[in-house]
Write an enzyme that holds these catalytic residues in place. Sequence first.
Site, PDB file in Angstrom:
ATOM      1  N   VAL A 174      37.612  38.428  34.660  1.00 45.12           N
ATOM      2  CA  VAL A 174      36.785  37.236  34.851  1.00 45.12           C
ATOM      3  C   VAL A 174      36.392  37.198  36.323  1.00 45.12           C
ATOM      4  O   VAL A 174      37.205  37.523  37.210  1.00 45.12           O
ATOM      5  CB  VAL A 174      37.560  35.959  34.448  1.00 45.12           C
ATOM      6  CG1 VAL A 174      36.796  34.699  34.838  1.00 45.12           C
ATOM      7  CG2 VAL A 174      37.845  35.964  32.948  1.00 45.12           C
ATOM      8  N   GLU A 216      48.206  47.640  28.990  1.00 44.28           N
ATOM      9  CA  GLU A 216      49.006  47.906  30.185  1.00 44.28           C
ATOM     10  C   GLU A 216      48.619  46.908  31.256  1.00 44.28           C
ATOM     11  O   GLU A 216      47.451  46.526  31.365  1.00 44.28           O
ATOM     12  CB  GLU A 216      48.751  49.322  30.734  1.00 44.28           C
ATOM     13  CG  GLU A 216      49.421  50.430  29.966  1.00 44.28           C
ATOM     14  CD  GLU A 216      48.566  50.908  28.805  1.00 44.28           C
ATOM     15  OE1 GLU A 216      47.347  50.663  28.825  1.00 44.28           O
ATOM     16  OE2 GLU A 216      49.127  51.517  27.873  1.00 44.28           O
ATOM     17  N   TYR A 261      48.866  36.644  29.462  1.00 42.58           N
ATOM     18  CA  TYR A 261      49.296  37.377  28.271  1.00 42.58           C
ATOM     19  C   TYR A 261      50.527  36.718  27.627  1.00 42.58           C
ATOM     20  O   TYR A 261      50.632  36.656  26.399  1.00 42.58           O
ATOM     21  CB  TYR A 261      49.571  38.845  28.617  1.00 42.58           C
ATOM     22  CG  TYR A 261      48.338  39.593  29.079  1.00 42.58           C
ATOM     23  CD1 TYR A 261      47.121  39.446  28.407  1.00 42.58           C
ATOM     24  CD2 TYR A 261      48.368  40.430  30.194  1.00 42.58           C
ATOM     25  CE1 TYR A 261      45.978  40.110  28.825  1.00 42.58           C
ATOM     26  CE2 TYR A 261      47.237  41.103  30.621  1.00 42.58           C
ATOM     27  CZ  TYR A 261      46.045  40.938  29.934  1.00 42.58           C
ATOM     28  OH  TYR A 261      44.908  41.598  30.345  1.00 42.58           O
ATOM     29  N   ASN A 312      50.790  41.836  38.814  1.00 43.84           N
ATOM     30  CA  ASN A 312      49.618  41.032  38.426  1.00 43.84           C
ATOM     31  C   ASN A 312      50.075  39.751  37.711  1.00 43.84           C
ATOM     32  O   ASN A 312      49.998  39.627  36.486  1.00 43.84           O
ATOM     33  CB  ASN A 312      48.696  41.864  37.532  1.00 43.84           C
ATOM     34  CG  ASN A 312      47.347  41.206  37.316  1.00 43.84           C
ATOM     35  OD1 ASN A 312      47.177  40.018  37.582  1.00 43.84           O
ATOM     36  ND2 ASN A 312      46.396  41.964  36.821  1.00 43.84           N
TER      37      ASN A 312
END
Length: 169
Positions: free
Chosen positions: A89, A121, A133, A126
């Site tokens: 994004v 992955e 997720y 991150n």
Amino acid sequence: MAVLAAGFGPLMAVVWQPQVAIRAMRRDDLAAVIEIEQSAYSHPWSVGIFADCLRVGYRCHVVTDRGQIVGYAIYSTALAEAHLLNLSVSPQQRRQGLGSILLEHVMRELMLAGVDRIFLEVRPSNKPALRLYAKEGFEKVGRRPGYYPADSGREDALVLLRNLDGSLV
Ligand SMILES: CC(C)(COP(=O)(O)OP(=O)(O)OC[C@H]1O[C@@H](n2cnc3c(N)ncnc32)[C@H](O)[C@@H]1OP(=O)(O)O)[C@@H](O)C(=O)NCCC(=O)NCCS
């Protein structure tokens, strides 16, 4: 088919954004896509990689806000398994739910196609992506040592799995 994607999630009444749409990525989107890609990653994909994804028939979507491309998702499928290859994004448009909208659109599409699970992955560093997720029901199932290039050497990848059991979070 363009989809008013925010309209079908469990929080539909709260997140309805009629200016947001998801459609298939086209070759002439690549200039806008690569601009986001270069601002999103320390080691971005080249335009050639995106062109190859389109050429080989991977599913490539863009999310638009008032017609402007603000994000994209790319995945491949093999039999009952999918692999999310890219989800990004624009930095100016983050924390507005677009990553979730795009990811849920991908998962809904896969469920309708009868796909059982999706892998991806992600770098352990991150944190925004890991939170996204986790919120969307992905679980850690493995680690690939030295998978990513990093500023100094290599970085492992975490492998995440989401079973597509017919429900979104
Ligand atoms: C990861 C990414 C796609 C998230 O997109 P986004 O549109 O900002 O995500 P959303 O607004 O839908 O956020 C959904 C959830 O993700 C988590 N999240 C997203 N960004 C976060 C941040 N900076 N810090 C903490 N949590 C974050 C939150 O749980 C958030 O839910 P909340 O807003 O209700 O707290 C975006 O940050 C991005 O493009 N990053 C660069 C590319 C990348 O790393 N892609 C993933 C590669 S594996």
